[in-house]
Structures are given as structure tokens and as C-alpha cells.
Design an enzyme around this catalytic site. Structure first.
Site, PDB file in Angstrom:
ATOM      1  N   GLY A 137     -10.892  -1.984   2.916  1.00 18.59           N
ATOM      2  CA  GLY A 137      -9.984  -1.860   4.058  1.00 18.59           C
ATOM      3  C   GLY A 137     -10.027  -0.460   4.654  1.00 18.59           C
ATOM      4  O   GLY A 137     -10.977   0.300   4.454  1.00 18.59           O
TER       5      GLY A 137
ATOM      6  N   THR B   8      -0.743   1.921   6.975  1.00 21.16           N
ATOM      7  CA  THR B   8      -0.632   0.704   6.162  1.00 21.16           C
ATOM      8  C   THR B   8      -0.576  -0.505   7.079  1.00 21.16           C
ATOM      9  O   THR B   8       0.073  -0.469   8.118  1.00 21.16           O
ATOM     10  CB  THR B   8       0.606   0.725   5.244  1.00 21.16           C
ATOM     11  OG1 THR B   8       0.698  -0.559   4.592  1.00 21.16           O
ATOM     12  CG2 THR B   8       1.896   1.000   5.990  1.00 21.16           C
TER      13      THR B   8
ATOM     14  N   THR C  68       0.858  -1.193   0.000  1.00 18.85           N
ATOM     15  CA  THR C  68       0.000   0.000   0.000  1.00 18.85           C
ATOM     16  C   THR C  68       0.892   1.241   0.000  1.00 18.85           C
ATOM     17  O   THR C  68       1.989   1.210   0.563  1.00 18.85           O
ATOM     18  CB  THR C  68      -0.875  -0.022   1.270  1.00 18.85           C
ATOM     19  OG1 THR C  68      -1.826  -1.065   1.124  1.00 18.85           O
ATOM     20  CG2 THR C  68      -1.599   1.299   1.502  1.00 18.85           C
TER      21      THR C  68
HETATM   22  N1  ASP Z   1      -4.357  -1.352   4.804  1.00 11.05           N
HETATM   23  C1  ASP Z   1      -4.575  -2.012   3.554  1.00 11.05           C
HETATM   24  C2  ASP Z   1      -5.888  -2.748   3.619  1.00 11.05           C
HETATM   25  O1  ASP Z   1      -6.175  -3.369   4.620  1.00 11.05           O
HETATM   26  C3  ASP Z   1      -3.501  -2.976   3.212  1.00 11.05           C
HETATM   27  C4  ASP Z   1      -2.084  -2.499   3.454  1.00 11.05           C
HETATM   28  O2  ASP Z   1      -1.861  -1.434   3.968  1.00 11.05           O
HETATM   29  O3  ASP Z   1      -1.137  -3.223   3.101  1.00 11.05           O
HETATM   30  O4  ASP Z   1      -6.594  -2.746   2.644  1.00 11.05           O
END
Ligand code: ASP
Length: 360
Positions: free
Chosen positions: A256, A276, A226
């Protein structure tokens, strides 16, 4: 007499051993910057990243920082710097945002993004889009050209068309690495289901090409990549943004934290944050806003608030991930509880710092 001599000899040493009085300590040990970015948190370790991949990730992070910095140098707003930096990362296949996004269980890229202007408190976000080349641009359009904050799915794409944004076939986002990750996750899920249902005996579970560490840590490796940015412009205004493909093998229109203002992104006059990690935990903990709230209501410093939110609240609730945060005084903090987090910042003079691993 002997004792007095001993005392005199020891005196200077013991005085030197005293800690510095507080007013001689440096004002802050935190780095300072005008732009800070991340490219995701997760199982990022030296032994898992080959040299070429590491070099290209560092190069993409540097390009993103320089693109955002050029905006600030040119007198543009923090919003422009955030948009410029995130667009670079969305266009790189190395990150789980735009091109290079992870696959849903059905084999699509479904993208989420958000942006917030700390100066005005305005925000825009989109979720579950499949054809918008740069989701961060659409999130910004939602903020500036609609009365809404969050648009999703087909409606968001219709709005993108109306606003003249670049639309691309879903395959534009696909990469072999993410396809392979989907295959591994689906294999792992199938195996898990079989062993839970007890229908198959142990021998019947197919051999999986999943390294041991991935099986031990199923969540983090499903979400690395992300991207996010927080900028501070020449007027002292902050902005923050986040863009993602979410989690590998997500189902049922899962959304998310990244497009949720207060969870994945937040900015006000004092601080900007981009998150993230395992989104469900960031939504429940309202992670990005919690940093701003702790600063405002508890009087904590940026570093104290961000540390507490990641190393206490998130960790104690069982979540994994990290945040980047930038204060109105230019203070940067980037705590995470995973083995690594792609991250970097650029200071007022244009000096770039890029870090990947925990021990950097
Ligand atoms: N936070 C993001 C989600 O849960 C994923 C990530 O940050 O890697 O969609």
C-alpha cells in the site's frame, strides 16, 4: 425628523453587526502540538464501537502520545518521538500495525512501514515483512544503516537479523478480531464472484454474517487501524512515520501507500504528514507530498493544503481516508473523508487530546 431619529437609534446596532476587521481576528484557530498521531481512518462510528473497545483505543493513543512526548521533553529528536509513539501502537493489538495487523488472503500478517526525517530529507521504509516485531524500527534502520530507502520481503528480514532487531513468529501479530475480519472479507469476495459469474442463482449464495453497512462500504472497513505519527522537536525539526498491516485479504505481495515516501509518509522543514486510508489512491495522488508541494508552490497554509488534498483530490478520485499533518510552527490539521479517524495530539505543556469520531 422621524427618519433621522430612527437612523440614530439603528446606528449603534448596525455598527455592532459589522464583522471584526481582519486584524482583530485570532491569528489561528488550528490547534498546536509537538506530536500528532493517528490509529487509522474508516467506518469508525459510536454505534459500532463498544465502551470497552473505545476506552482501550483512547488509552493506547494516550500512551503513545505520552511516550513520544517524553522523548521530546528529554531533548530527543522528532525521529525519536515518532519511533516511540509508533512502537507503542504497533505493540497494541487494537491497531492494524505490528500486533493486531490484518491478515493477507493466505492468513499471514505482512507489514509495511516508513519514516522520514524532515531536517535531513533522509527516509527509510520496509514492506511485506512477516517476522519483524516493530516494523517502524526496521524502517529507521534502513534509513540510518543502509544506503537504501525501501527494502522488501526476505531481504528486509535478513537486514533486520543483521541489525539485531527483535524477530517473532508470524502468530505474534495474529488476533481473533482480524481473523474474523478475514473470514468476512473472503465470504464477501466469494459471494461477489458467484454473483458476477452468474454461475449461481441468488438463493445459492450463502448467508453472510456481514452487517449491511459493511457491504455498502467494503473498502473502509477492510483497512481501519494503520498507525502514524508526526513530531516537532525542540530544534524545530519535523519527522513523520507510518506503520500498517495493509488491507485485509490482500494478495500477491500487495504493497500500500504506508511504506511509500511521498504517499503514506513525508516530512521536510515545513511540514510532516502521515496518511491512512485506501492506499492505492494515496499512491496515485502522492498524497503526503502533495500537501508539502501545495504549501511550497501555491503558498497555501497547512490547513488549506491538507483540506484540498483530502476533500478535493482524494475524494474526487474516489479514495477514502485521511491524514495527520504538523507544521513547523506547531499547527495541527487532521482532515479525513471517512466516518471517523482515530487521532490525537499533545501540546507543548503535555495536554493530550484524543478524538475518534467525525463530530468530536
Ligand atoms: N493505507 C493502508 C494501506 O492501504 C491502509 C490504511 O491506512 O488503513 O495499506
Amino acid at each position: 425628523m422621524r427618519l433621522a431619529l430612527l437612523f440614530c437609534l439603528l446606528l449603534p446596532t448596525s455598527l455592532m453587526a459589522q464583522p471584526n476587521p481582519p486584524d482583530t481576528l485570532p491569528a489561528s484557530v488550528e490547534p498546536r502540538a509537538v506530536l500528532v498521531i493517528h490509529g487509522g481512518a474508516g467506518t469508525i462510528r459510536r454505534d459500532l464501537l463498544d465502551e470497552a473497545s473505545e476506552a482501550s483505543i483512547r488509552a493506547a493513543l494516550t500512551t503513545a502520545l505520552e511516550a513520544g512526548y517524553a522523548e521530546i521533553q528529554g531533548g530527543a529528536s522528532a525521529m525519536d518521538a515518532v519511533t516511540a509513539a509508533i512502537t507503542v501502537l504497533e505493540d497494541s493489538p487494537r491497531f492494524n500495525a505490528g500486533r493486531g495487523a490484518v491478515f493477507t488472503a493466505d492468513g499471514y500478517a505482512e507489514l509495511d512501514a516508513s519514516i522520514m526525517d524532515g531536517a535531513t530529507g533522509e527516509a527509510g521504509a520496509i514492506s511485506g515483512v512477516r517476522h519483524v516485531k516493530n516494523p517502524i524500527l526496521l524502517a529507521r534502520e534502513v534509513m540510518t544503516s543502509s544506503p537504501h530507502v525501501l527494502l522488501s520481503g526476505d531481504g528486509a528480514e535478513e537486514f533486520a537479523l543483521l541489525r539485531g532487531l527483535d524477530l517473532v513468529p508470524n502468530r505474534h501479530f495474529h488476533t481473533d478480531a482480524r481473523r474474523e475480519a478475514l473470514r468476512r472479507v473472503l465470504d464477501q469476495q466469494r459471494a461477489q464472484q458467484q454473483s458476477e459469474s452468474g454461475a449461481a442463482d441468488h438463493e445459492a449464495i450463502p448467508e453472510r454474517a456481514v452487517p449491511e453497512w459493511q457491504l455498502e462500504h467494503p473498502a473502509p472497513w477492510r483497512m481501519t487501524g494503520t498507525v502514524g505519527a508526526v513530531a516537532l522537536d525542540n530544534d524545530g525539526h519535523l519527522a513523520a512515520g507510518t506503520s500498517t498491516g495493509g488491507m485485509t485479504a490482500k494478495r500477491y505481495g500487495r504493497i500500500g501507500d504506508s511504506p511509500i515516501i511521498g504517499a503514506g509518509t513525508f516530512a521536510n522543514e515545513a511540514v510532516g504528514v502521515s496518511s491512512t486510508g485506501h492506499g492505492e489512491y494515496f499512491i496515485r495522488n502522492v498524497t503526503a507530498y502533495d500537501i508539502a508541494a501545495r504549501m511550497r508552490y501555491l503558498g497555501e497554509s497547512l490547513a488549506q493544503a491538507a483540506e484540498a488534498v483530502i476533500h478535493e483530490t482524494l475524494t474526487e478520485s474516489g479514495g477514502t481516508g485521511g491524514v495527520i499533518a504538523l507544521g513547523a510552527d506547531g499547527t495541527v490539521t487532521m482532515p479525513f473523508n471517512t466516518p471517523g479517524m482515530y487521532r490525537g495530539y499533545i501540546d507543548e505543556d503535555g495536554t493530550v487530546t484524543v478524538l475518534l469520531y467525525r463530530d468530536e
